[in-house]
Design a protein around this motif. Structure first.
Motif, short mmCIF file in Angstrom:
data_model
loop_
_atom_site.label_atom_id
_atom_site.label_comp_id
_atom_site.label_asym_id
_atom_site.label_seq_id
_atom_site.Cartn_x
_atom_site.Cartn_y
_atom_site.Cartn_z
N LEU A 101 -47.18 26.44 58.93
CA LEU A 101 -46.14 26.69 59.93
C LEU A 101 -46.05 28.16 60.32
CD1 LEU A 101 -43.46 24.35 58.41
CD2 LEU A 101 -44.58 24.01 60.59
N LEU A 102 -46.71 29.03 59.58
CA LEU A 102 -46.63 30.46 59.89
C LEU A 102 -47.38 30.82 61.17
CD1 LEU A 102 -47.10 31.85 56.26
CD2 LEU A 102 -44.96 31.69 57.57
N ALA A 103 -48.09 29.88 61.73
CA ALA A 103 -48.72 30.10 63.03
C ALA A 103 -47.76 29.86 64.18
CB ALA A 103 -49.94 29.18 63.19
N GLU A 104 -46.55 29.33 63.86
CA GLU A 104 -45.60 28.95 64.90
C GLU A 104 -44.21 29.51 64.61
OE1 GLU A 104 -46.13 24.78 66.41
OE2 GLU A 104 -47.18 24.55 64.50
N PRO A 105 -43.99 30.78 64.85
CA PRO A 105 -42.66 31.37 64.59
C PRO A 105 -41.52 30.62 65.28
CG PRO A 105 -44.26 33.10 65.02
CD PRO A 105 -44.95 31.80 65.31
N GLU A 106 -41.76 30.10 66.48
CA GLU A 106 -40.70 29.39 67.18
C GLU A 106 -40.29 28.12 66.44
OE1 GLU A 106 -41.92 28.67 71.17
OE2 GLU A 106 -41.92 30.79 71.73
N LEU A 107 -41.27 27.44 65.84
CA LEU A 107 -40.96 26.24 65.07
C LEU A 107 -40.20 26.62 63.79
CD1 LEU A 107 -41.07 23.24 64.56
CD2 LEU A 107 -43.42 23.51 63.70
N LEU A 108 -40.59 27.71 63.17
CA LEU A 108 -39.84 28.19 62.00
C LEU A 108 -38.37 28.38 62.35
CD1 LEU A 108 -42.20 30.95 60.51
CD2 LEU A 108 -42.03 28.56 59.83
N HIS A 109 -38.14 28.99 63.49
CA HIS A 109 -36.77 29.24 63.94
C HIS A 109 -36.02 27.94 64.14
CE1 HIS A 109 -33.55 30.13 66.87
NE2 HIS A 109 -33.49 31.31 66.25
N ARG A 110 -36.67 26.95 64.78
CA ARG A 110 -36.00 25.67 65.03
C ARG A 110 -35.66 24.96 63.73
NH1 ARG A 110 -40.15 24.60 68.70
NH2 ARG A 110 -40.62 22.61 67.70
N ILE A 111 -36.57 25.03 62.76
CA ILE A 111 -36.33 24.36 61.48
C ILE A 111 -35.14 24.98 60.76
CG2 ILE A 111 -37.26 24.02 59.15
CD1 ILE A 111 -40.03 23.67 60.45
N VAL A 112 -35.16 26.29 60.62
CA VAL A 112 -34.08 26.94 59.88
C VAL A 112 -32.75 26.76 60.62
CG1 VAL A 112 -33.23 29.10 58.92
CG2 VAL A 112 -35.66 28.59 58.84
N SER A 113 -32.77 26.87 61.93
CA SER A 113 -31.55 26.69 62.71
C SER A 113 -30.97 25.30 62.50
CB SER A 113 -31.82 26.92 64.20
OG SER A 113 -32.23 28.23 64.46
N ALA A 114 -31.83 24.29 62.51
CA ALA A 114 -31.37 22.91 62.34
C ALA A 114 -30.77 22.70 60.95
CB ALA A 114 -32.52 21.94 62.58
N VAL A 115 -31.44 23.24 59.93
CA VAL A 115 -30.93 23.10 58.57
C VAL A 115 -29.62 23.87 58.41
CG1 VAL A 115 -31.39 23.68 56.16
CG2 VAL A 115 -33.18 22.65 57.56
N ARG A 116 -29.57 25.06 58.96
CA ARG A 116 -28.36 25.88 58.85
C ARG A 116 -27.15 25.17 59.46
NH1 ARG A 116 -26.29 29.03 55.48
NH2 ARG A 116 -24.96 27.19 55.62
N ARG A 117 -27.35 24.54 60.62
CA ARG A 117 -26.26 23.83 61.28
C ARG A 117 -25.84 22.58 60.52
NH1 ARG A 117 -29.47 24.83 65.91
NH2 ARG A 117 -30.21 22.66 65.84
N ALA A 118 -26.78 22.00 59.75
CA ALA A 118 -26.53 20.71 59.11
C ALA A 118 -25.79 20.82 57.78
CB ALA A 118 -27.86 19.98 58.89
N VAL A 119 -25.72 22.01 57.21
CA VAL A 119 -25.10 22.15 55.88
C VAL A 119 -23.87 23.03 55.99
CG1 VAL A 119 -27.35 21.85 54.79
CG2 VAL A 119 -26.50 24.17 55.23
N PRO A 120 -22.98 22.97 54.99
CA PRO A 120 -21.76 23.77 55.03
C PRO A 120 -22.06 25.26 55.17
CG PRO A 120 -21.60 22.11 53.32
CD PRO A 120 -23.01 22.07 53.82
#
Length: 311
Positions: A101-120
Motif C-alpha cells: 500500500l505504500l505505493a498509494e498514499p491516497e489509499l493510505l489516507h482513505r484507510i486511516v480516515s475511515a478507521v478514525r471515523r469508525a472508532v471512538p
C-alpha cells in the motif's frame, strides 16, 4: 509477537506497550472470537497480566471493511488500534496488503480516515509503515497521508519492502519523516543491542523505539535499555539462568494454548532465536532439535543436568 510471548516477556520489565501480530481483514466482518483468540488480553482490559497495554493490529486494503472491523474491535475496549502498512511478505502484498500500500498514499489516507471515523475519538489509532517499496521517494508522502488521515503515531521500519529484513536498517532515513509530521514517530528495525538502540536514536532523531526480533532473541533487552536510560547501564539485564523460569512458563502456556502438533516447533523456534544472545540456547536447541515427543522435550529442557534451573 503472539500472546504467549507477550505474557512471558512483559514480566521482565522495560516494555511500555505491545502490538499484536496482524489480524488479516479481507471482505468480511470478523467475529469477536477472532479478535479474542489473537489478543486474549482484551478479556483483561486490554493489558497483559503485568499491566502492559496491548494494541491490536489490523491488516487489509479495503477502507470500508477495515473501518467496520475496527468498530467491532473498538467495542472490546482495546488499548488502541494499529494499522499495518509494513509487512513485506509476498503472500500479504500479493493481495494488496501491508507494504504494498505504500505505493498509494491516497489509499493510505482513505484507510486511516475511515478507521478514525469508525472508532471512538478517545481511542488511539496508530500506523506502522516502511520507507517504501523499491525506494523511499514516497516515504514523506506516505507519512503525511497517514497523519492527515488521523494516525496519532507512526512506527517506521527503516527499510523498504525490497530490502526485507536484510541488514542494515537505514535509521537516518526516518529523520525526514519526523521533520515532516507533527505526531510521535517510533523507530524500528535491526535493534539487537543497547548500542544499536543508542545509535538508532541518534541517527533517526526518535526517542521511542519498537523492538521486534531483538526482544525475542534477547528478552532482557527492553529492561537493559530502560536501565541504560536511568543511568544504570549493564552488560545484560537477563542472563541464561534468569531466563529459565520464563522458558518453563512459556512451555506451560504453549501446552495450554496451542494445538499439540505445534507445541514442539514453537519452543524450538524461540530457542533458535535465543541463540543469537545466549550461547546456552544452542545446546538446548541441539538437545531437542529432532525430538517430537513433548514429555521427552520437557525432560531434556528442564530436568537434564545440562540445563540447570535458577532457584
Amino acid at each position: 509477537m503472539d500472546a504467549t510471548l507477550r505474557e512471558v516477556l512483559t514480566r521482565i520489565g522495560g516494555v511500555d506497550r505491545c502490538v499484536s501480530e496482524f489480524i488479516r481483514v479481507s471482505d468480511s466482518l470478523l467475529p469477536d472470537r477472532v479478535f479474542l483468540r489473537l489478543v486474549p488480553e482484551l478479556l483483561q482490559r486490554g493489558c497483559t497480566a503485568t499491566g502492559v497495554p496491548v494494541r491490536p493490529q489490523l491488516l487489509g486494503s479495503d477502507p470500508v471493511c477495515l473501518a467496520e472491523n475496527a468498530a467491532r474491535l473498538a467495542a472490546l475496549s482495546p488499548a488502541g488500534i494499529d494499522l499495518n502498512f509494513g509487512c513485506p511478505a509476498k503472500v500479504v502484498n500479493r493481495h494488496g496488503g501491508g507494504a504494498a500500500l505504500l505505493a498509494e498514499p491516497e489509499l493510505l489516507h482513505r484507510i486511516v480516515s475511515a478507521v478514525r471515523r469508525a472508532v471512538p475519538a478517545d481511542l488511539p489509532v496508530s500506523a506502522k509503515m516502511r520507507l517504501g517499496l523499491e525506494d523511499d521517494h514516497l516515504a514523506v508522502d506516505c507519512a503525511r497521508a497517514l497523519v492527515d488521515g488521523g494516525a496519532a503515531e507512526l512506527v517506521v521500519h527503516a527499510r523498504t519492502k525490497a530490502q526485507g529484513y536484510r541488514p542494515p536498517a537505514y535509521w537516518d532515513r526516518i529523520r525526514p519523516l519526523r521533520e515532516a509530521v507533527r505526531v510521535p514517530i517510533v523507530a524500528n528495525g535491526e535493534i539487537w543491542t543497547v548500542a544499536d538502540a543508542v545509535r538508532c536514536r541518534a541517527e533517526s532523531g526518535c526517542e521511542d523505539l519498537m523492538l521486534g526480533r531483538g526482544a525475542v532473541a534477547d528478552p532482557g533487552l527492553p529492561l537493559a535499555l530502560a536501565l541504560h536510560d536511568a543511568d544504570q547501564p549493564g552488560a545484560s539485564a537477563l542472563d541464561w539462568a534468569a531466563l529459565q523460569p520464563l522458558l518453563r512458563l512459556f512451555w506451560q502456556l504453549v501446552g495450554e494454548r496451542m494445538e499439540h502438533r505445534h507445541r514442539a516447533g514453537r519452543l524450538k523456534q524461540w530457542l533458535y532465536l535465543l541463540r543469537r544472545r545466549h550461547p546456552e540456547a544452542q545446546d538446548a536447541y541441539d538437545r531437542i532439535r529432532t525430538v517430537t515427543d513433548l514429555t521427552e522435550i520437557g525432560r531434556l529442557m528442564f530436568e537434564s543436568p545440562a540445563a540447570p534451573l535458577a532457584c
